[in-house]
Design an enzyme around this catalytic site. Structure first.
Site, mmCIF file in Angstrom:
data_model
loop_
_atom_site.group_PDB
_atom_site.id
_atom_site.type_symbol
_atom_site.label_atom_id
_atom_site.label_comp_id
_atom_site.label_asym_id
_atom_site.label_seq_id
_atom_site.Cartn_x
_atom_site.Cartn_y
_atom_site.Cartn_z
ATOM 1 N N ASP A 11 11.045 -20.464 41.336
ATOM 2 C CA ASP A 11 11.489 -20.396 42.531
ATOM 3 C C ASP A 11 12.741 -21.652 42.950
ATOM 4 O O ASP A 11 12.006 -22.134 43.008
ATOM 5 C CB ASP A 11 10.172 -20.104 43.254
ATOM 6 N N GLY A 12 13.259 -20.822 43.479
ATOM 7 C CA GLY A 12 14.243 -21.879 44.462
ATOM 8 C C GLY A 12 15.684 -21.732 44.364
ATOM 9 O O GLY A 12 16.244 -22.703 45.296
ATOM 10 N N TRP A 58 18.302 -23.875 46.874
ATOM 11 C CA TRP A 58 19.165 -24.074 46.231
ATOM 12 C C TRP A 58 20.645 -24.749 46.287
ATOM 13 O O TRP A 58 21.851 -25.436 46.834
ATOM 14 C CB TRP A 58 19.374 -24.899 44.584
ATOM 15 N N GLU A 89 9.534 -6.103 41.983
ATOM 16 C CA GLU A 89 9.764 -6.339 43.975
ATOM 17 C C GLU A 89 11.705 -7.056 43.816
ATOM 18 O O GLU A 89 12.128 -7.116 44.663
ATOM 19 C CB GLU A 89 8.675 -7.165 43.913
ATOM 20 N N ASN A 90 11.843 -7.938 42.749
ATOM 21 C CA ASN A 90 13.350 -8.021 42.974
ATOM 22 C C ASN A 90 14.042 -7.704 43.400
ATOM 23 O O ASN A 90 15.077 -7.234 43.758
ATOM 24 C CB ASN A 90 13.658 -8.521 41.491
ATOM 25 N N TRP A 91 13.985 -5.459 42.998
ATOM 26 C CA TRP A 91 14.829 -4.904 43.118
ATOM 27 C C TRP A 91 14.856 -4.225 45.039
ATOM 28 O O TRP A 91 16.299 -3.747 45.214
ATOM 29 C CB TRP A 91 14.731 -3.599 42.905
ATOM 30 N N ARG A 108 1.679 -19.231 44.829
ATOM 31 C CA ARG A 108 1.558 -18.210 44.594
ATOM 32 C C ARG A 108 1.867 -17.260 43.480
ATOM 33 O O ARG A 108 2.803 -18.098 42.383
ATOM 34 C CB ARG A 108 2.370 -16.653 45.557
#
Ligand code: FPP
Length: 255
Positions: free
Chosen positions: A26-27, A31, A73-75, A200
């Site tokens: 993540d991130g 960045w 869920e990234n869709w 999470r």
């Protein structure tokens, strides 16, 4: 709480190592944002961190690395970002698979890949086929993956077996269900790492993480390097895994 102390100055090589590390990377977006760059540049930099993480695990003889590259869920992200991520996956696979193969890495993809463009699906299929016989380490990449999907898919498959008369409902227990899940043939993750500051699990390997040690770092994924990995392994080595037993039982078992 009794914990095995990490000896001061002990090198990672002498420490207890995880066999399987699972990572939520993540991130990338933050960045890029910090550098006034488009989010896509963060994902591109993220691929470099993937390469470093694989090299690190190969060097340390960590048997399995599982990476959450794209969740179910990234869709929901903006269409343009999803499109660019898909292009990045295609380009990365085209560029990296031969090198991974040469280095003895066996590649696996977990998740419902049927939603992807056929071109990407066929790249995944051929990467798996090409590297299937490699024994150096396993790189499992979770794409369109969700832990709840994994469990529901396993339940559906068991239900089909019952419907066909191949399985009795009373024979379904957690061991039997676990056998239907993704990466069930691999050791369960010993260490889960999430970069980017959130604490999470975000629908990653829900079942498989039952006894996994959790490690969170504020570092953004593109900044996650060998030193950061060393630190995660040091934290892991200092923990006592009890699997429901008491600390005394674990100590006695070790003696
Ligand atoms: C999360 O950062 C990152 C992703 C959803 C994509 C991760 C994908 C890669 C690093 C490419 C890997 C490619 C292969 C083939 C393994 P974010 O965008 O949620 O970051 P933010 O929380 O800062 O917005």
């Amino acid at each position: 709480m009794s914990q095995e102390p990490v000896q001061a100055g002990a090198g990672i090589a002498e420490q207890r190592l995880p066999r399987h590390v699972a990572i939520i990377m993540d991130g990338n977006g933050r960045w890029a944002k910090r550098r006034m760059l488009p989010r896509y540049m963060g994902h591109r930099e993220g691929v470099k961190a993937v390469r470093r993480a694989v090299e690190y695990c190969r060097k340390r003889n960590i048997e399995v690395l599982t990476l959450f590259a794209f969740s179910s869920e990234n869709w929901r992200r903006p269409e343009s970002e999803v499109g660019l991520l898909m292009e990045l996956f295609v380009r990365t696979l085209r560029k990296e698979v031969a090198r991974l193969h040469k280095n003895g890495v066996c590649m696996r993809f977990i998740g419902d890949r049927s939603a992807f463009d056929p071109k990407l699906q066929s790249l995944m299929d051929s990467a798996e086929a090409q590297t299937a016989g490699n024994t150096g380490m396993t790189l499992a990449i979770a794409v369109n993956y969700g832990g709840r999907w994994d469990i529901a898919d396993a339940a559906r498959r068991l239900a089909m077996q019952v419907a066909r008369g191949e399985l009795e409902p009373q024979d379904i227990d957690s061991e039997r269900l676990g056998q239907e899940l993704s990466i069930t043939d691999l050791p369960e993750p010993d260490l889960f790492i999430r970069t980017g500051g959130e604490q999470r699990i975000s629908n990653f390997l829900l079942w498989q993480l039952a006894y996994t040690e959790l490690y969170f770092t504020d570092l953004l994924w593109p900044d996650f390097n060998a030193d950061a990995f060393d630190e995660a392994l040091r934290s892991f080595a200092g923990r006592q895994r009890r699997f429901g037993q008491t600390g005394d039982q674990v100590e006695a078992g070790r003696a």
